[in-house]
Every structure is written in structure tokens, then in C-alpha cells.
Design a protein around this motif. Structure first.
Motif, PDB file in Angstrom:
ATOM      1  N   ASN A 118       0.857  -1.228   0.074  1.00  0.00           N
ATOM      2  CA  ASN A 118      -0.081  -0.073  -0.022  1.00  0.00           C
ATOM      3  C   ASN A 118       0.732   1.177   0.042  1.00  0.00           C
ATOM      4  O   ASN A 118       0.472   2.427   0.473  1.00  0.00           O
ATOM      5  N   ASN A 119       2.137   1.194  -0.594  1.00  0.00           N
ATOM      6  CA  ASN A 119       2.982   2.416  -0.732  1.00  0.00           C
ATOM      7  C   ASN A 119       2.438   2.999  -2.154  1.00  0.00           C
ATOM      8  O   ASN A 119       2.703   2.457  -2.989  1.00  0.00           O
ATOM      9  N   GLN A 120       2.305   4.310  -1.810  1.00  0.00           N
ATOM     10  CA  GLN A 120       1.721   5.083  -2.887  1.00  0.00           C
ATOM     11  C   GLN A 120       2.590   6.300  -3.115  1.00  0.00           C
ATOM     12  O   GLN A 120       2.044   7.193  -3.625  1.00  0.00           O
ATOM     13  N   LEU A 121       3.947   6.331  -3.034  1.00  0.00           N
ATOM     14  CA  LEU A 121       4.718   7.140  -3.064  1.00  0.00           C
ATOM     15  C   LEU A 121       4.854   7.879  -4.402  1.00  0.00           C
ATOM     16  O   LEU A 121       4.900   8.855  -4.629  1.00  0.00           O
ATOM     17  N   ILE A 122       4.831   6.977  -5.461  1.00  0.00           N
ATOM     18  CA  ILE A 122       5.000   7.240  -6.884  1.00  0.00           C
ATOM     19  C   ILE A 122       3.841   8.122  -7.203  1.00  0.00           C
ATOM     20  O   ILE A 122       3.732   9.095  -7.940  1.00  0.00           O
ATOM     21  N   TYR A 123       2.686   7.741  -6.638  1.00  0.00           N
ATOM     22  CA  TYR A 123       1.213   8.478  -7.185  1.00  0.00           C
ATOM     23  C   TYR A 123       1.520   9.971  -6.451  1.00  0.00           C
ATOM     24  O   TYR A 123       1.359  10.925  -7.127  1.00  0.00           O
ATOM     25  N   LYS A 124       2.021   9.900  -5.122  1.00  0.00           N
ATOM     26  CA  LYS A 124       2.024  11.168  -4.449  1.00  0.00           C
ATOM     27  C   LYS A 124       2.874  12.136  -4.921  1.00  0.00           C
ATOM     28  O   LYS A 124       2.630  13.348  -5.078  1.00  0.00           O
ATOM     29  N   LEU A 125       4.029  11.780  -5.740  1.00  0.00           N
ATOM     30  CA  LEU A 125       5.062  12.562  -6.531  1.00  0.00           C
ATOM     31  C   LEU A 125       4.527  12.861  -7.684  1.00  0.00           C
ATOM     32  O   LEU A 125       5.200  13.919  -8.370  1.00  0.00           O
ATOM     33  N   ALA A 126       3.635  12.651  -8.365  1.00  0.00           N
ATOM     34  CA  ALA A 126       3.083  12.900  -9.563  1.00  0.00           C
ATOM     35  C   ALA A 126       2.508  14.265  -9.580  1.00  0.00           C
ATOM     36  O   ALA A 126       1.980  14.813  -8.456  1.00  0.00           O
ATOM     37  N   THR A 127       2.282  14.897 -10.815  1.00  0.00           N
ATOM     38  CA  THR A 127       1.722  16.185 -10.844  1.00  0.00           C
ATOM     39  C   THR A 127       0.138  15.948 -10.645  1.00  0.00           C
ATOM     40  O   THR A 127      -0.496  14.799 -11.237  1.00  0.00           O
ATOM     41  N   PRO A 128      -0.482  16.902  -9.786  1.00  0.00           N
ATOM     42  CA  PRO A 128      -1.814  16.612  -9.624  1.00  0.00           C
ATOM     43  C   PRO A 128      -2.746  16.782 -10.986  1.00  0.00           C
ATOM     44  O   PRO A 128      -2.251  17.205 -11.993  1.00  0.00           O
ATOM     45  N   SER A 129      -3.996  16.401 -10.740  1.00  0.00           N
ATOM     46  CA  SER A 129      -4.721  16.320 -11.960  1.00  0.00           C
ATOM     47  C   SER A 129      -5.079  17.582 -12.993  1.00  0.00           C
ATOM     48  O   SER A 129      -5.035  18.716 -12.242  1.00  0.00           O
TER      49      SER A 129
END
Length: 659
Positions: free
Chosen positions: A280-291
């Protein structure tokens, strides 16, 4: 000038020690800690920029050099600091969909500005650390190469998604007892996992926020692990499958030509001493540009009936079936099946139109009428297309697909991740969003967070999935217990589970053409709908096969593809996983094991206390009967603990309503 600069933020103490005058006559060092203090980053600025990482005082990345070489400048060489600043950010992310309704987005950041119009940002999260280059150059720049070293101390085991080309992400994993055993020149796609058996620490190398730049590989080079990027394509031709794939024949001497005022992709290092956290590690998602999308009301994840995997065969049905009979009547049959079982979509795969010209629709298929009929039954339709065909006239082709009434598109055979191909991903996602079209990327490189920026991207393949059961033995339970811990860190994956013809290790044989089976038990397949992240989940098997198992269809109709809360109850990389996920007022539980038979304990303490619930439980019938299963409804409370017997290649699922 000698001074110390101390910044106290919350319970964290950041110390930056500066020595010497401008020109960096002596090294400068900085430290940065994760919010919980367990991960620590040390950055040293001297003639080069180096970083090192420790987890609870264990070094997981020894001093490693980073740089970026432009035509007339090497960012990171003779680095001359202008200023450095640190801050703590506390916030929350509310994904449009995923496996958590809310994500904590707390991190500590160090930003170092250098003379020469560039900076490097470092971030420390509880889940891992990341860094990226930032340039402030007015003109277009050419990146000749980038250096990203990952010096792993000691002798970690390596789980290496090895590839010999720049065109494949559907690879099996190769395990090396230590990096020294990897031949020099071998590379792997990312994420790549390194494991320290004695301490239990896992280190994953990955990337995030990839735009207008080639994807990163991990290369064994002169005895060490370092980043590798494909060079920009100089000449391409149509080739590979059916001569409709853009194939690179010659490459230039640089990896990217891009605008000079920009941020480059994050280089990500995830480190954990607990295997459960990887699920449940979502670091890659968190680092991405928001919508970038303002209106997202039309984006609806869901499950899809699908014909390709089982060759459109409907044994015993009242209509002709098979690949030669992909016509209006056959697809109406799939529409009815989807509607009856509350599946949100039908995926119409290759064959509905000409591979080279989408406007040339199969004369046997009235695709407009199928889509209209589906819409009347609240079923949306995705249409498959070839990436190179789409890119010949992106706007015009998408207008046509939208005019047919499609809810989304499956874009296949990109088969590259050089800068040009990475540009295609964003161009397709952006243009599709303008027409309220969702996108499922196939024949594609791994996700790097673009699905956060363009949430109309509802899935990616980039995994050795169920399709391989038609051809070889690689999609097996051992593989299934690696990909959630490694590939799934990058983002969702379109594995296409749901086979109802299930085989043991001894009895399995690939079948193509015809009706294939899969390795592992039926409950193992069902558990994929809980454990695998797949906002668009394509059910691989034939409707008539599902109809043989009404209680299985009951589960498949109930299980969602996105969730509000995820709890990892037990897990070990490569061995087993036990997870519980909540969607609104329902909990869904999935357990999977590799080829080893084992028993896991399911503890229902995640349930609200003081009430009795009815759990619908599906378990294996035993290692000798891969297709068999036991179903029972049982009463449970938050105090209940039960044993889950998992067969070889087995699994278990359960679901219950809180109301």
C-alpha cells in the motif's frame, strides 16, 4: 565563513553545515529525515553531488553520484551553491479513485539552488525518498545523458525484471543472489527490488512524474547499479506485429530535447523493513503532478466483460462463437452478460476495425448499434486500437471513436518509452480527456503517476499477465506473489484475471488457439480482484464459463475495482499476501500464496466492534483440485480469527456488508 544553520519543524531537527566561500572549496553536507525519523538522507556537495540513505541506521544506499549532462554544461559537476532551504509540507490528497479515499501527503523537502540555472530537490516521506533536477534555462536544451547511481551496500538479493531491449515491460522476474552475479550490461525495468534477508529490509528503485523524457532502467555497469535511458529515436519504421508498430532503427546521441524551464522526473528510492508496507505504498502517485482535469464526473472505474483471452468462444451458447464470428449478435451476447451481472463495461478487442484505419469497421459488426444497446443497459464500451494508427490523426481518430459512442479506448502496441513515446502517452490522455474518453494503455511502459495527472487513464498493462497462459508457463503463482510488491508500486496493472479453468503446476499446459487455463486455484484467481490494483478490471474468461458457478459470479458482481480503505493484514514478498479493502459499507478480503501450501490467519479485528456480520467465504478445495472451492456464509465479529488453508498456488476471498 563558517556557520551552522538549524531549522526546527515539528519534532524534526534539520542540520545543514556550510563551510567555505562560494566556489565550494570544501564539501557542504545536508541531512534530511522522513516525518517519522526512520529514513535519513545525506547530501554532500563537492566537485559532484552525492547522496546516501539510511533506514533506522542501516545504510541502504551508500554515497552515490547524480548529474545531468547537457550540451554545454554538466549539472552537478563543480556544483556551486547559491542557496539552500528546507521546509515541511503537511497535506492530504483525495484521489478520484484508488485504494484509499484520502492519502497523507506529509514530507520534508530540501531544495538546493546552484549557479548555472539549475536546482535539485530532495524529498523525504515515510514511504521513501526522491530527488529531481530542475532547470531554469530560457532556451530549449538537449540532455545528452543523466547519471543516477544506486550504490547498494553489502550483498542484497536482487529481483530483476530483466530485459534485453527497450520495447518490453511484460517480463518475468529473474532472481540473483547478489548484484555481483548480474552480468555487466544487463538492465531491468523499474521498479526493481533489492532485498536484505538478514535484516528484512527491501529497497526499491523507481521513478515518478515522467513527462517529455525517456523512462529509466536500472543497469549493471562496471560492477554497480546505475540508471539507463534510451536515446532519442532518429529513424523509425513500421514493423514488429503486423507492421503496425513504430520500431526504432537508428537513435541519436542524446536522450532528450526539451524545454529548459522545467522539472525532470523524480528518482525514487523506497526502503522498508516490513514487506506489508509495499502493498500500500503510494509514493509514486504522491510525487506525480496533480490532476489537470477540471471535470471528472464522467470517469467511472469498473469491471469489463472481454472476448479476446478465450478466443470469443461460448461453448453451448445458442449463437455461433469464436474469433471468426465476432459480429453484432456475439457482442450483444457479451453486453447482456455484463448487464445481468452488474459489470460496467464491455471491452471489444482487436478485430472490430482495420488495424491500420479505424474508420474501416468490420462489416460483420454494427458497432454503433452494439454500443447503443449497451448504453440502454447501463454498460459502457471500450474499443481497442493500435497506437501508431491513432497517432496518424489523433484528433480525427478520437472524434470518430467518440462519435461511435465509446466510453473509452484500449491503446495497444506503443512498445517504447523513449522521449517520443512518453510524449504520446500524455498527448493521447489529454486529447481523450477533451472528449470524455477513458484510456487503458496496453503494450506500454510502466506507469509513473500519469494516471494522477490524467485520471481518465484507468489502467496500464506493463505486466506479464494472464495472456501468457496461452503461450508459456511464466504467469504462475510464484510470479503473482512478486508483482504486487514490485510492479504494483508503479501504479495499476491490467493483469486480466478471472480464469475459471484452473490447473495445478503438474497439469497446466498453454493453449492457443482455444480455451486456455491458468496456473493456480480458482480462489487464487478470485483473490486477484482484491489484491491487484486495477481500476478497469477485465474479466478474462467466457461468460458461459462464469455461468457454471453462480456463487462465484455473486462475488465477481459484488467486488469493486476501487476502494476507500486498504489494510494489509499479512504479507511476504514472493510468498503470500493477505489484504482487506473497504468500499463504502462493504469489506472485501483476498489471500494468495505462491506454489507453497500454507495456512494464514485471518483476524477480523478491522471490523467495527459490538456487532455480528455475515461473511461470504470462498476457500480452496485442496492442492489436488485446482478448480474446486468451498463456499460458506459464516457469522463473524471483530473478535473472530479463522484459519485460511491455502492450497499450492491457492487463495481465498471473502466479503461482508457492514449494514
Amino acid at each position: 565563513m563558517n556557520f551552522k544553520y538549524i531549522l526546527l519543524t515539528g519534532s524534526l531537527l534539520f542540520l545543514a553545515i556550510f563551510h567555505g566561500k562560494a566556489g565550494n572549496t570544501t564539501p557542504k553536507s545536508y541531512t534530511l529525515a522522513s516525518p517519522n525519523g526512520q529514513l535519513r538522507l545525506r547530501v554532500v556537495i563537492d566537485d559532484s553531488i552525492t547522496y546516501s540513505i539510511s533506514l533506522k541506521d542501516q545504510t541502504v544506499i551508500a554515497p552515490s553520484v547524480i548529474s545531468m549532462t547537457l550540451e554545454n554544461q554538466v549539472l552537478g559537476k563543480s556544483a556551486n551553491i547559491r542557496k539552500a532551504r528546507q521546509h515541511t509540507f503537511r497535506g492530504r490528497i483525495k484521489p478520484l479513485y484508488g485504494k484509499e479515499a484520502v492519502l497523507d501527503n506529509t514530507f520534508n523537502e530540501l531544495l538546493i539552488d546552484f549557479r548555472g540555472h539549475y536546482a535539485v530537490a530532495f524529498r523525504a516521506y515515510n514511504e521513501g525518498l526522491a530527488y529531481r533536477f530542475i532547470t531554469h534555462i530560457a532556451d530549449t536544451i538537449k540532455v545528452l545523458t543523466e547519471r543516477a547511481d544506486f550504490n547498494l551496500p553489502g550483498v542484497p538479493q536482487v529481483i530483476f525484471p530483466e530485459t534485453d531491449n527497450f520495447t518490453s515491460w511484460e517480463v518475468p522476474y529473474k532472481t540473483y543472489a547478489e548484484p555481483a552475479l548480474i552480468p555487466d550490461g544487463k538492465k531491468a525495468i523499474t521498479p526493481t527490488l533489492f532485498s536484505y534477508p538478514e535484516s528484512g529490509v527491501k529497497v526499491v528503485i523507481a521513478e515518478s512524474d515522467l513527462f517529455d523524457y525517456p523512462g529509466m532502467y536500472v543497469l549493471k555497469d562496471n560492477g554497480k547499479m546505475t540508471g539507463l535511458w534510451s536515446r532519442y529515436p532518429l529513424r523509425t519504421v513500421m514493423g514488429s506485429w503486423g507492421d503496425f508498430v513504430s520500431v526504432v532503427k537508428d537513435r541519436s546521441d542524446f536522450i532528450a530535447r526539451t524545454y529548459g524551464e522545467r522539472s525532470f522526473p523524480w528518482r525514487v528510492i523506497i526502503a522498508s523493513g516490513d514487506d506489508k508496507t509495499l502493498l500500500n505504498n503510494q509514493l509514486i502517485y504522491k510525487l506525480a503532478t496533480p490532476s489537470k482535469l477540471s471535470n471528472t464526473s464522467w470517469i467511472k472505474p469498473g469491471k469489463a466483460a472481454w472476448e479476446w483471452w478465450h478466443d470469443a468462444l461460448l461453448p453451448g451458447a445458442a449463437i455461433p462463437s469464436g474469433m471468426a464470428n465476432r459480429n453484432t449478435a456475439l457482442y450483444n451476447y457479451y453486453v447482456d452478460f455484463a448487464a445481468e451481472n452488474h459489470f460496467e463495461y464491455l471491452m471489444i478487442d482487436a478485430g472490430w476495425s482495420d488495424n491500420y484505419n479505424l474508420l474501416k469497421v468490420n462489416p460483420k459488426l454494427d458497432v454503433r448499434s452494439v454500443i447503443r444497446r449497451a448504453a440502454s443497459k447501463q454498460v459502457g464500451v471500450f474499443l481497442w486500437c493500435v497506437a501508431s494508427t491513432l497517432m496518424k490523426d489523433l484528433e480525427g481518430q478520437l472524434d470518430f471513436l467518440k462519435s461511435l459512442g465509446a466510453a473509452g479506448i484500449k491503446v495497444d502496441f506503443i512498445d517504447r518509452d523513449d522521449q517520443q513515446a512518453i510524449q504520446w502517452f500524455e498527448q493521447i490522455a489529454r486529447a481523450a480527456a477533451k472528449r470524455n474518453l477513458m484510456v487503458n494503455f496496453h503494450g506500454c511502459s510502466k506507469p509513473t503517476g500519469l494516471q494522477r495527472t490524467y485520471p481518465n487513464i484507468v489502467n496500464y498493462e506493463a505486466v506479464r499477465g494472464a495472456e501468457c497462459s496461452k503461450w508459456d508457463y511464466s504467469a504462475n503463482p510464484d510470479h503473482h506473489l512478486l508483482i504486487p510488491f514490485i510492479r504494483m508500486l508503479a501504479g495499476p496493472m491490467d493483469y486480466t484475471p478471472g480464469s475459471m479453468r484452473n490447473s495445478s503446476r503438474k497439469t497446466f499446459k498453454p493453449v492457443d488457439p482455444g480455451l486456455p487455463s491458468t496456473q493456480g486455484t480458482k480462489c487464487h484467481e478470485l483473490a486477484m480482484f482484491v489484491i491487484f490494483d486495477q481500476p478497469l478490471a477485465m474479466l478474462c474468461d467466457s461468460p458461459v464459463e462464469y455461468q457454471k458457478y453462480p456463487d462465484v459470479l455473486k462475488f465477481l458482481s459484488a467486488v469493486p475495482t476501487v476502494f476507500d480503505e486498504t489494510k494489509v493484514l499479512d504479507a511476504r514478498v514472493g510468498a503470500y499476501a493477505l489484504m482487506a479493502k473497504r468500499y463504502r459499507n462493504k469489506w472485501f478480503i483476498g489471500a494468495m500464496t505462491n506454489w507453497d501450501e500454507r495456512t494464514l490467519q485471518l483476524d477480523f479485528s478491522f471490523l467495527p466492534a459490538g456487532k455480528t456480520y455475515v461473511a461470504n467465504l470462498y476457500t480452496d478445495a485442496g492442492s489436488a483440485n485446482a478448480s474446486g472451492y468451498h463456499y460458506q456464509a459464516m457469522e463473524v465479529t471483530s473478535q473472530t480469527k479463522i484459519k485460511l488453508p491455502l492450497a499450492k498456488g491457492g487463495g481465498a476471498v471473502a466479503y461482508l456488508n457492514l449494514e
